[in-house]
Design a protein around this motif. Structure first.
Motif, PDB file in Angstrom:
ATOM      1  N   MET A 192      87.133  53.738  25.448  1.00  0.00           N
ATOM      2  CA  MET A 192      86.007  54.065  26.027  1.00  0.00           C
ATOM      3  C   MET A 192      84.696  53.575  25.309  1.00  0.00           C
ATOM      4  O   MET A 192      83.629  53.033  25.923  1.00  0.00           O
ATOM      5  CB  MET A 192      85.675  55.447  26.489  1.00  0.00           C
ATOM      6  N   LEU A 193      84.704  53.758  24.093  1.00  0.00           N
ATOM      7  CA  LEU A 193      83.501  53.337  23.109  1.00  0.00           C
ATOM      8  C   LEU A 193      83.181  51.810  23.404  1.00  0.00           C
ATOM      9  O   LEU A 193      82.206  51.291  23.264  1.00  0.00           O
ATOM     10  CB  LEU A 193      83.776  54.001  21.766  1.00  0.00           C
ATOM     11  N   GLY A 194      84.619  51.275  23.401  1.00  0.00           N
ATOM     12  CA  GLY A 194      84.412  49.567  23.236  1.00  0.00           C
ATOM     13  C   GLY A 194      83.649  49.132  24.406  1.00  0.00           C
ATOM     14  O   GLY A 194      83.195  48.067  24.461  1.00  0.00           O
ATOM     15  N   ILE A 195      84.081  49.649  25.648  1.00  0.00           N
ATOM     16  CA  ILE A 195      83.292  49.264  26.932  1.00  0.00           C
ATOM     17  C   ILE A 195      81.958  49.462  26.876  1.00  0.00           C
ATOM     18  O   ILE A 195      81.256  48.507  27.364  1.00  0.00           O
ATOM     19  CB  ILE A 195      84.028  50.010  28.040  1.00  0.00           C
ATOM     20  N   LEU A 196      81.491  50.631  26.602  1.00  0.00           N
ATOM     21  CA  LEU A 196      80.000  50.573  26.194  1.00  0.00           C
ATOM     22  C   LEU A 196      79.333  49.933  25.028  1.00  0.00           C
ATOM     23  O   LEU A 196      78.432  49.350  25.412  1.00  0.00           O
ATOM     24  CB  LEU A 196      79.685  52.179  26.097  1.00  0.00           C
ATOM     25  N   LEU A 197      80.044  49.992  24.159  1.00  0.00           N
ATOM     26  CA  LEU A 197      79.484  49.290  22.858  1.00  0.00           C
ATOM     27  C   LEU A 197      79.493  47.822  22.892  1.00  0.00           C
ATOM     28  O   LEU A 197      78.395  46.983  22.691  1.00  0.00           O
ATOM     29  CB  LEU A 197      80.397  49.440  21.479  1.00  0.00           C
ATOM     30  N   ALA A 198      80.513  47.071  23.484  1.00  0.00           N
ATOM     31  CA  ALA A 198      80.530  45.633  23.736  1.00  0.00           C
ATOM     32  C   ALA A 198      79.221  45.297  24.644  1.00  0.00           C
ATOM     33  O   ALA A 198      78.482  44.265  24.295  1.00  0.00           O
ATOM     34  CB  ALA A 198      81.666  45.098  24.340  1.00  0.00           C
ATOM     35  N   ARG A 199      78.620  45.955  25.732  1.00  0.00           N
ATOM     36  CA  ARG A 199      77.453  45.686  26.383  1.00  0.00           C
ATOM     37  C   ARG A 199      76.435  46.072  25.573  1.00  0.00           C
ATOM     38  O   ARG A 199      75.367  44.940  25.642  1.00  0.00           O
ATOM     39  CB  ARG A 199      77.529  46.584  27.602  1.00  0.00           C
ATOM     40  N   VAL A 200      76.287  46.829  24.629  1.00  0.00           N
ATOM     41  CA  VAL A 200      75.086  47.089  24.082  1.00  0.00           C
ATOM     42  C   VAL A 200      74.926  45.795  23.032  1.00  0.00           C
ATOM     43  O   VAL A 200      74.020  45.196  22.819  1.00  0.00           O
ATOM     44  CB  VAL A 200      75.166  48.485  23.162  1.00  0.00           C
ATOM     45  N   LEU A 201      76.070  45.439  22.102  1.00  0.00           N
ATOM     46  CA  LEU A 201      75.839  44.549  21.206  1.00  0.00           C
ATOM     47  C   LEU A 201      75.507  43.254  21.834  1.00  0.00           C
ATOM     48  O   LEU A 201      74.705  42.569  21.102  1.00  0.00           O
ATOM     49  CB  LEU A 201      77.147  44.582  20.361  1.00  0.00           C
ATOM     50  N   SER A 202      76.610  42.950  22.783  1.00  0.00           N
ATOM     51  CA  SER A 202      76.115  41.498  23.218  1.00  0.00           C
ATOM     52  C   SER A 202      74.815  41.312  24.028  1.00  0.00           C
ATOM     53  O   SER A 202      74.142  40.287  23.567  1.00  0.00           O
ATOM     54  CB  SER A 202      77.127  41.442  24.398  1.00  0.00           C
ATOM     55  N   GLY A 203      74.307  42.430  24.457  1.00  0.00           N
ATOM     56  CA  GLY A 203      72.894  42.411  24.989  1.00  0.00           C
ATOM     57  C   GLY A 203      71.880  42.252  23.909  1.00  0.00           C
ATOM     58  O   GLY A 203      70.903  41.261  23.936  1.00  0.00           O
ATOM     59  N   ILE A 204      72.077  42.851  22.917  1.00  0.00           N
ATOM     60  CA  ILE A 204      71.115  42.734  21.684  1.00  0.00           C
ATOM     61  C   ILE A 204      71.213  41.490  20.768  1.00  0.00           C
ATOM     62  O   ILE A 204      69.980  40.553  20.835  1.00  0.00           O
ATOM     63  CB  ILE A 204      71.376  43.800  20.656  1.00  0.00           C
ATOM     64  N   ILE A 205      72.650  40.966  20.747  1.00  0.00           N
ATOM     65  CA  ILE A 205      72.680  39.577  20.158  1.00  0.00           C
ATOM     66  C   ILE A 205      72.115  38.470  20.970  1.00  0.00           C
ATOM     67  O   ILE A 205      71.446  37.375  20.452  1.00  0.00           O
ATOM     68  CB  ILE A 205      74.019  39.465  19.784  1.00  0.00           C
ATOM     69  N   GLY A 206      72.569  38.525  22.066  1.00  0.00           N
ATOM     70  CA  GLY A 206      72.186  37.678  22.947  1.00  0.00           C
ATOM     71  C   GLY A 206      70.726  37.462  23.397  1.00  0.00           C
ATOM     72  O   GLY A 206      70.128  36.503  23.861  1.00  0.00           O
ATOM     73  N   ASN A 207      70.103  38.643  23.181  1.00  0.00           N
ATOM     74  CA  ASN A 207      68.401  38.705  23.521  1.00  0.00           C
ATOM     75  C   ASN A 207      67.814  37.995  22.546  1.00  0.00           C
ATOM     76  O   ASN A 207      66.679  37.287  23.003  1.00  0.00           O
ATOM     77  CB  ASN A 207      67.990  40.106  23.575  1.00  0.00           C
ATOM     78  N   PHE A 208      68.400  37.747  21.265  1.00  0.00           N
ATOM     79  CA  PHE A 208      67.644  37.366  20.067  1.00  0.00           C
ATOM     80  C   PHE A 208      68.158  35.806  19.780  1.00  0.00           C
ATOM     81  O   PHE A 208      67.639  35.109  18.928  1.00  0.00           O
ATOM     82  CB  PHE A 208      67.504  38.356  18.742  1.00  0.00           C
ATOM     83  N   THR A 209      69.315  35.609  20.142  1.00  0.00           N
ATOM     84  CA  THR A 209      70.251  34.395  19.634  1.00  0.00           C
ATOM     85  C   THR A 209      70.774  33.727  20.865  1.00  0.00           C
ATOM     86  O   THR A 209      70.479  34.040  21.964  1.00  0.00           O
ATOM     87  CB  THR A 209      71.277  34.701  18.450  1.00  0.00           C
ATOM     88  N   ASN A 210      71.549  32.733  20.577  1.00  0.00           N
ATOM     89  CA  ASN A 210      72.329  32.105  21.501  1.00  0.00           C
ATOM     90  C   ASN A 210      73.611  32.728  22.064  1.00  0.00           C
ATOM     91  O   ASN A 210      74.147  33.520  21.134  1.00  0.00           O
ATOM     92  CB  ASN A 210      72.720  30.765  21.136  1.00  0.00           C
ATOM     93  N   TRP A 211      74.043  32.810  23.230  1.00  0.00           N
ATOM     94  CA  TRP A 211      75.311  33.247  23.818  1.00  0.00           C
ATOM     95  C   TRP A 211      76.496  33.150  22.779  1.00  0.00           C
ATOM     96  O   TRP A 211      77.553  33.991  22.687  1.00  0.00           O
ATOM     97  CB  TRP A 211      75.731  33.040  25.292  1.00  0.00           C
ATOM     98  N   ARG A 212      76.570  31.815  22.299  1.00  0.00           N
ATOM     99  CA  ARG A 212      77.883  31.540  21.736  1.00  0.00           C
ATOM    100  C   ARG A 212      77.895  32.302  20.254  1.00  0.00           C
ATOM    101  O   ARG A 212      78.987  32.612  19.799  1.00  0.00           O
ATOM    102  CB  ARG A 212      77.778  30.133  21.025  1.00  0.00           C
ATOM    103  N   VAL A 213      76.784  32.946  19.620  1.00  0.00           N
ATOM    104  CA  VAL A 213      76.801  33.845  18.584  1.00  0.00           C
ATOM    105  C   VAL A 213      77.482  35.090  18.760  1.00  0.00           C
ATOM    106  O   VAL A 213      78.305  35.620  18.014  1.00  0.00           O
ATOM    107  CB  VAL A 213      75.182  34.098  18.346  1.00  0.00           C
ATOM    108  N   VAL A 214      77.333  35.609  19.998  1.00  0.00           N
ATOM    109  CA  VAL A 214      78.324  36.528  20.419  1.00  0.00           C
ATOM    110  C   VAL A 214      79.803  36.399  20.205  1.00  0.00           C
ATOM    111  O   VAL A 214      80.479  37.013  19.859  1.00  0.00           O
ATOM    112  CB  VAL A 214      78.045  37.153  21.789  1.00  0.00           C
TER     113      VAL A 214
END
Length: 503
Positions: A192-214
């Motif tokens: 369950m943690l992975g489902i929520l954590l993935a969205r948070v990390l991906s959103g933060i990284i994608g907001n400041f860098t390129n989607w490929r970095v995720v």
């Protein structure tokens, strides 16, 4: 001893005080497997040794949970990146929305075709192979410049990303029976943690860098996972040697329609997951509109409240270990119904009601999931991967139902109507639960035979001697039968043991 045809045999003899076994010849028949895939050496401490069972301690349990967190995240990295993917590939939002759908569709295919292999092959090898394949596919996702290729790879990523559904029943097998619910809850919490954590990390990284970095990050995580799995996952022999892959698939379908406890758990799970997914999908609409008018960042941070609820899982698991799972499911469902009534009354008025519901939803949904998993794992040791596959498939049915119906009701009638729909689904769960009592025998569909005892009994157990089985039926050695406390475990007398001498 050597026999006339040049082969070797095993000589065993016993005395009243001594039992000796002498073996020679084909070492592969008498020694544990020492290599994965025939070339990768298994660390000594992880090799299967019947005389020294692997101790499933806290470190290994947490490692299984962390593995689920990092692997299941692969299915959800794309969700916050859909806008970027739309811009990069110069397509509409409706086109890139196929990506998460393909991931989930692939995952369902993997649940049906791959996760049942946990009941047939050595699970250490299967886990290593699946993580290696998902790593290779993630490399392709990070490099491709074609949307169709990205979609195809996303589908196959979902197919092979079923490692958590191998780890969950594996943990149930390795954990001591008296701590099984606690062990399963730790692994389930990681999932369950992975489902929520993935969205948070991906959103933060994608907001400041390129989607490929995720996806570059995901590649690094998967490479670490390969090393971790090699160093931590213990080897264990394959189960169900008398079954073929086709037998396994046929028995999967058979369990789905002939096991009352499994069907009861699946029906409850469908409605429960519908409530969970309906809330998290419509939460964005609720908080983005009046009276809250929250930004995307603040809405995303509500996921952190849900994570706090997930961390209560191990504590709840220890409580469930002392209870008949039926009662744990009942308490969790009643608490969810109460929380849903608070959400229905004040969700669109007070942010405190939303925060309380976010925390309680994930906490008690976690308790419900663990109790249902514990209940179905008691059906058959030899079929736990297949039983878990059926329960997980019910979860995806509920997710689709909650996402589609919940969103339609919210958009047409508002947040209170959507919340009331979830209350109706919780009522349905209680109806299904009360159709079958807490201590019914395996094939009882309706009723309350066996009484209303809430605490698990703790008698000494013995394993029934193994024998032949028909496809889809559990091996007799998989059935633990309670032994009355006043009755000692049978041991052969010296005269009987002498009769066991073989050449």
């Amino acid at each position: 001893m050597r026999v006339h045809d040049g082969s070797w045999a095993c000589l065993s003899f016993s005395t009243p005080d001594l039992n000796i076994s002498i073996s020679a010849g084909h070492s592969e028949l008498h020694m544990s497997k020492t290599r994965d895939f025939g070339f990768l050496i298994i660390p000594n401490r992880l090799r299967h040794d019947p005389t020294k069972p692997i101790q499933f301690g806290l470190f290994m349990n947490v490692s299984f949970g962390l593995g689920c967190t990092l692997v299941v995240a692969n299915l959800y990295y794309c969700q916050p990146l859909l806008v970027q993917l739309s811009d990069h590939f110069s397509v509409s939002y409706s086109e890139v929305s196929k990506i998460p759908t393909l991931l989930q569709a692939g995952y369902c295919v993997g649940l049906l075709l791959i996760s049942p292999l946990g009941d047939l092959v050595r699970r250490r090898q299967l886990i290593l192979l699946l993580i290696f394949l998902t790593t290779c596919i993630t490399i392709g996702l990070s490099l491709t410049k074609n949307l169709k290729v990205f979609e195809i790879l996303s589908f196959f990523l979902g197919v092979f990303n079923v490692t958590p559904q191998i780890l969950l029943p594996f943990a149930a097998d390795l954990a001591p029976p008296e701590h099984r619910s606690a062990a399963v809850s730790v692994v389930q919490s990681g999932l369950m943690l992975g489902i929520l954590l993935a969205r948070v990390l991906s959103g933060i990284i994608g907001n400041f860098t390129n989607w490929r970095v995720v996806y570059y990050m995901a590649i690094g995580v998967q490479c670490c996972m390969i090393g971790g799995a090699y160093s931590i996952i213990p080897d264990s022999p394959a189960k169900n040697h008398n079954l073929t892959y086709c037998d396994i698939l046929r028995s999967l379908m058979k369990y789905a329609v002939t096991e009352p406890k499994l069907i009861q758990a699946a029906l409850i799970n469908i409605a429960s997951m519908a409530c969970w997914s309906s809330f998290w999908v419509t939460l964005t609409f609720l908080l983005a509109g009046p009276p809250y008018n929250y930004s995307t960042l603040l809405i995303g941070l509500m996921g952190l409240v849900g994570m706090l609820g997930i961390f209560t899982g191990p504590i709840v698991g220890r409580i469930i270990d002392r209870l008949v799972p039926w009662y744990a499911t009942l308490v969790a469902t009643l608490c969810l119904l109460v929380l849903q009534s608070i959400e229905t009354a004040a969700g669109g008025i007070s942010i405190a009601a939303v925060v309380i519901f976010c925390f309680g939803l994930d906490a008690f949904r976690q308790a419900q999931t663990v109790s249902l998993s514990t209940a179905i794992f008691s059906i058959s040791v030899e079929a736990r991967a297949r039983l878990n596959a059926v329960l997980t498939l019910s979860l995806f049915i509920g997710q689709v139902m909650g996402t589609s119906l919940g969103t339609k009701v919210f958009l047409a009638h508002g947040w209170r109507a959507a919340s009331a729909l979830s209350m109706a689904w919780y009522g349905w769960q209680l109806v299904i639960l009360f159709l079958r009592g807490p201590n019914c025998s395996r094939y009882t569909w309706f009723g309350y035979e066996g009484g209303f005892s809430a605490r698990k009994s703790t008698p000494v157990t013995k394993e029934v001697a193994s024998g032949t089985t028909t496809p889809g039926e559990p091996s007799p050695r998989a059935i633990s039968q309670p032994l009355p406390l006043h009755q000692p475990v049978d041991t052969p007398e010296p005269q009987e043991r002498r009769g066991l001498e073989t050449v």
